[in-house]
Design a protein around this motif. Structure first.
Motif, PDB file in Angstrom:
ATOM      1  N   ARG A 179      78.344  53.277  58.396  1.00 33.10           N
ATOM      2  CA  ARG A 179      78.242  54.438  59.283  1.00 33.10           C
ATOM      3  C   ARG A 179      78.197  55.760  58.522  1.00 33.10           C
ATOM      4  O   ARG A 179      77.813  56.782  59.084  1.00 33.10           O
ATOM      5  N   HIS A 180      78.564  55.748  57.265  1.00 33.80           N
ATOM      6  CA  HIS A 180      78.507  56.960  56.450  1.00 33.80           C
ATOM      7  C   HIS A 180      77.151  57.127  55.759  1.00 33.80           C
ATOM      8  O   HIS A 180      76.938  58.119  55.058  1.00 33.80           O
ATOM      9  N   GLY A 181      76.269  56.137  55.922  1.00 26.31           N
ATOM     10  CA  GLY A 181      74.939  56.238  55.329  1.00 26.31           C
ATOM     11  C   GLY A 181      74.779  55.605  53.969  1.00 26.31           C
ATOM     12  O   GLY A 181      73.706  55.708  53.360  1.00 26.31           O
ATOM     13  N   ASN A 182      75.814  54.951  53.451  1.00 23.42           N
ATOM     14  CA  ASN A 182      75.683  54.229  52.183  1.00 23.42           C
ATOM     15  C   ASN A 182      74.786  53.010  52.397  1.00 23.42           C
ATOM     16  O   ASN A 182      74.976  52.261  53.363  1.00 23.42           O
ATOM     17  N   ALA A 197      64.189  58.122  50.098  1.00 26.22           N
ATOM     18  CA  ALA A 197      65.358  58.648  50.801  1.00 26.22           C
ATOM     19  C   ALA A 197      65.881  59.916  50.139  1.00 26.22           C
ATOM     20  O   ALA A 197      66.289  60.868  50.820  1.00 26.22           O
ATOM     21  N   MET A 198      65.876  59.942  48.823  1.00 19.55           N
ATOM     22  CA  MET A 198      66.357  61.116  48.092  1.00 19.55           C
ATOM     23  C   MET A 198      65.497  62.341  48.354  1.00 19.55           C
ATOM     24  O   MET A 198      65.987  63.471  48.383  1.00 19.55           O
ATOM     25  N   ALA A 199      64.198  62.128  48.556  1.00 24.21           N
ATOM     26  CA  ALA A 199      63.253  63.244  48.665  1.00 24.21           C
ATOM     27  C   ALA A 199      63.277  63.927  50.021  1.00 24.21           C
ATOM     28  O   ALA A 199      62.804  65.059  50.153  1.00 24.21           O
ATOM     29  N   GLY A 214      83.696  50.979  54.160  1.00 19.60           N
ATOM     30  CA  GLY A 214      84.524  50.077  53.362  1.00 19.60           C
ATOM     31  C   GLY A 214      83.974  48.664  53.322  1.00 19.60           C
ATOM     32  O   GLY A 214      84.421  47.841  52.522  1.00 19.60           O
ATOM     33  N   GLY A 215      82.985  48.380  54.174  1.00 20.56           N
ATOM     34  CA  GLY A 215      82.398  47.042  54.212  1.00 20.56           C
ATOM     35  C   GLY A 215      81.438  46.773  53.071  1.00 20.56           C
ATOM     36  O   GLY A 215      81.005  45.637  52.883  1.00 20.56           O
ATOM     37  N   ILE A 216      81.083  47.815  52.337  1.00 20.36           N
ATOM     38  CA  ILE A 216      80.227  47.661  51.159  1.00 20.36           C
ATOM     39  C   ILE A 216      81.036  48.049  49.927  1.00 20.36           C
ATOM     40  O   ILE A 216      81.595  49.148  49.865  1.00 20.36           O
ATOM     41  N   ASP A 217      81.112  47.150  48.968  1.00 19.02           N
ATOM     42  CA  ASP A 217      81.786  47.460  47.707  1.00 19.02           C
ATOM     43  C   ASP A 217      81.121  48.687  47.086  1.00 19.02           C
ATOM     44  O   ASP A 217      79.897  48.710  46.938  1.00 19.02           O
ATOM     45  N   PRO A 218      81.881  49.729  46.732  1.00 19.07           N
ATOM     46  CA  PRO A 218      81.271  50.924  46.135  1.00 19.07           C
ATOM     47  C   PRO A 218      80.384  50.617  44.934  1.00 19.07           C
ATOM     48  O   PRO A 218      79.388  51.316  44.705  1.00 19.07           O
ATOM     49  N   ASP A 219      80.709  49.577  44.173  1.00 12.92           N
ATOM     50  CA  ASP A 219      79.890  49.214  43.016  1.00 12.92           C
ATOM     51  C   ASP A 219      78.550  48.605  43.414  1.00 12.92           C
ATOM     52  O   ASP A 219      77.659  48.455  42.572  1.00 12.92           O
ATOM     53  N   HIS A 220      78.411  48.241  44.692  1.00 10.65           N
ATOM     54  CA  HIS A 220      77.183  47.608  45.158  1.00 10.65           C
ATOM     55  C   HIS A 220      76.277  48.570  45.924  1.00 10.65           C
ATOM     56  O   HIS A 220      75.200  48.180  46.362  1.00 10.65           O
ATOM     57  N   VAL A 221      76.704  49.803  46.102  1.00  4.56           N
ATOM     58  CA  VAL A 221      75.893  50.787  46.823  1.00  4.56           C
ATOM     59  C   VAL A 221      74.695  51.194  45.965  1.00  4.56           C
ATOM     60  O   VAL A 221      74.850  51.616  44.823  1.00  4.56           O
ATOM     61  N   HIS A 222      73.498  51.068  46.520  1.00  7.17           N
ATOM     62  CA  HIS A 222      72.283  51.481  45.816  1.00  7.17           C
ATOM     63  C   HIS A 222      71.944  52.942  46.072  1.00  7.17           C
ATOM     64  O   HIS A 222      71.352  53.604  45.213  1.00  7.17           O
ATOM     65  N   LEU A 223      72.288  53.444  47.243  1.00  7.15           N
ATOM     66  CA  LEU A 223      72.041  54.840  47.580  1.00  7.15           C
ATOM     67  C   LEU A 223      73.242  55.385  48.340  1.00  7.15           C
ATOM     68  O   LEU A 223      73.574  54.883  49.413  1.00  7.15           O
ATOM     69  N   PRO A 224      73.904  56.407  47.805  1.00 10.79           N
ATOM     70  CA  PRO A 224      75.078  56.958  48.494  1.00 10.79           C
ATOM     71  C   PRO A 224      74.687  57.724  49.756  1.00 10.79           C
ATOM     72  O   PRO A 224      73.589  58.284  49.866  1.00 10.79           O
ATOM     73  N   GLY A 225      75.614  57.765  50.678  1.00 16.21           N
ATOM     74  CA  GLY A 225      75.364  58.358  51.983  1.00 16.21           C
ATOM     75  C   GLY A 225      75.066  59.841  51.966  1.00 16.21           C
ATOM     76  O   GLY A 225      74.582  60.377  52.968  1.00 16.21           O
ATOM     77  N   VAL A 226      75.331  60.522  50.862  1.00 15.85           N
ATOM     78  CA  VAL A 226      75.029  61.949  50.786  1.00 15.85           C
ATOM     79  C   VAL A 226      73.542  62.217  50.986  1.00 15.85           C
ATOM     80  O   VAL A 226      73.147  63.312  51.413  1.00 15.85           O
ATOM     81  N   PHE A 227      72.691  61.222  50.706  1.00 18.82           N
ATOM     82  CA  PHE A 227      71.244  61.396  50.855  1.00 18.82           C
ATOM     83  C   PHE A 227      70.744  61.016  52.251  1.00 18.82           C
ATOM     84  O   PHE A 227      69.552  61.153  52.530  1.00 18.82           O
ATOM     85  N   VAL A 228      71.605  60.513  53.105  1.00 21.32           N
ATOM     86  CA  VAL A 228      71.177  59.973  54.402  1.00 21.32           C
ATOM     87  C   VAL A 228      71.837  60.747  55.536  1.00 21.32           C
ATOM     88  O   VAL A 228      73.053  60.940  55.544  1.00 21.32           O
ATOM     89  N   GLN A 229      71.021  61.163  56.501  1.00 16.74           N
ATOM     90  CA  GLN A 229      71.542  61.927  57.635  1.00 16.74           C
ATOM     91  C   GLN A 229      71.668  61.095  58.909  1.00 16.74           C
ATOM     92  O   GLN A 229      72.510  61.378  59.751  1.00 16.74           O
ATOM     93  N   ARG A 230      70.826  60.054  59.062  1.00 17.37           N
ATOM     94  CA  ARG A 230      70.833  59.255  60.287  1.00 17.37           C
ATOM     95  C   ARG A 230      70.664  57.777  59.954  1.00 17.37           C
ATOM     96  O   ARG A 230      69.861  57.423  59.091  1.00 17.37           O
ATOM     97  N   VAL A 231      71.415  56.935  60.648  1.00 16.01           N
ATOM     98  CA  VAL A 231      71.358  55.490  60.447  1.00 16.01           C
ATOM     99  C   VAL A 231      71.041  54.823  61.783  1.00 16.01           C
ATOM    100  O   VAL A 231      71.716  55.078  62.784  1.00 16.01           O
ATOM    101  N   VAL A 232      70.018  53.979  61.791  1.00 18.93           N
ATOM    102  CA  VAL A 232      69.602  53.274  63.007  1.00 18.93           C
ATOM    103  C   VAL A 232      69.800  51.776  62.805  1.00 18.93           C
ATOM    104  O   VAL A 232      69.115  51.170  61.969  1.00 18.93           O
ATOM    105  N   PRO A 233      70.742  51.148  63.527  1.00 21.02           N
ATOM    106  CA  PRO A 233      70.909  49.695  63.391  1.00 21.02           C
ATOM    107  C   PRO A 233      69.779  48.953  64.094  1.00 21.02           C
ATOM    108  O   PRO A 233      69.440  49.253  65.244  1.00 21.02           O
ATOM    109  N   LEU A 234      69.182  47.992  63.414  1.00 26.24           N
ATOM    110  CA  LEU A 234      68.109  47.200  63.999  1.00 26.24           C
ATOM    111  C   LEU A 234      68.677  46.057  64.838  1.00 26.24           C
ATOM    112  O   LEU A 234      69.781  45.576  64.591  1.00 26.24           O
ATOM    113  N   THR A 235      67.903  45.629  65.818  1.00 29.74           N
ATOM    114  CA  THR A 235      68.263  44.440  66.567  1.00 29.74           C
ATOM    115  C   THR A 235      67.987  43.222  65.682  1.00 29.74           C
ATOM    116  O   THR A 235      67.227  43.307  64.703  1.00 29.74           O
TER     117      THR A 235
END
Length: 251
Positions: A179-182, A197-199, A214-235
């Protein structure tokens, strides 16, 4: 901090005519199809897109391209997209073709606040010297050609100056996101999605699996949420919808 938007339509409701988009994906891998279709549904026109390729086999950006919504493409690969080639040669579409690695670095640089950089890629070609057809006149002539770029030597090796890319919006697809965009990307979907996403000034990510913070190990994040403003969960159906560009079977 909760960046979740319930539908793709709401996530792209503020796109506008003439907007620029960085779009993730590599071939048919990691393409944000749901978001692209939502942008199409808005009726937006005259947009510019930055993406490795412009969709294929009815998937991805080809939906917007076939509807005549795209005015300019910055990318690296036309491939088997016949509609892309038709519009380009007919003078309906402006196209800036650049080396694939340069495109990746231009997106990364823009997202990192780096206005420009030097690279040896393209030196000695029309990429650096200018003259690449950006737009044809529809009669076989060139209406707009690329300008020459600045060249500078470093340790006796010539390098060409390339500018970072920033866009109004970015559309990407991730395998997992919180939910934080990570975000976490799967395999080749990681090629251009993090860079696109960065651009973007406003980055919208469709995620196949939404997890709590917290559901994603910080060491496994490929793109931090600071670059993401909106998250859409897919069906589940949207998450499972993945095309195959070339199917190969063993005889």
């Amino acid at each position: 901090m909760d960046k979740v938007v319930p539908t793709a339509a709401r996530a792209v409701a503020d796109v506008h005519d003439g907007a620029s988009f960085a779009v993730g994906g590599f071939g048919l891998s990691g393409v944000p199809d749901t978001l692209v279709r939502a942008v199409h549904a808005t009726g937006v026109r005259g947009i510019s897109v930055v993406s490795n390729n412009c969709g294929a086999l009815g998937s991805g950006l080809v939906v917007l391209l076939a509807a005549g919504r795209i005015a300019r493409v910055t990318g690296s690969y036309i491939g088997a997209n016949e509609e892309f080639a038709r519009q380009y040669l007919a003078g309906h579409l402006e196209v800036e073709l650049i080396p694939q690695g340069t495109l990746a670095e231009r997106l990364r640089a823009g997202g990192s606040g780096i206005p420009a950089f030097y690279t040896p890629a393209g030196v000695g070609t029309q990429v650096a010297d200018g003259g690449l057809p950006w737009r044809y006149d529809g009669n076989g002539g060139v209406a707009v050609a690329s300008p020459p770029k600045e060249i500078r030597d470093f340790d006796g090796v010539p390098h060409v100056l390339e500018h970072g890319i920033r866009t109004d919006f970015a559309l990407v697809r991730a395998a997992r996101g919180d939910r934080h965009g990570n975000l976490v990307f799967s395999r080749s979907a990681r090629n251009f999605n993090p860079l696109a996403a960065m651009a973007g000034r406003v980055t919208v990510a469709e995620v196949e699996e939404l997890v709590e913070p917290g559901g994603i190990d910080p060491d496994h994040v490929h793109l931090p949420g600071v670059f993401v403003q909106r998250v859409v969960p897919l069906t589940p159906q949207q998450a499972a919808d993945k095309g195959i560009e070339n199917r190969t079977v063993r005889g």
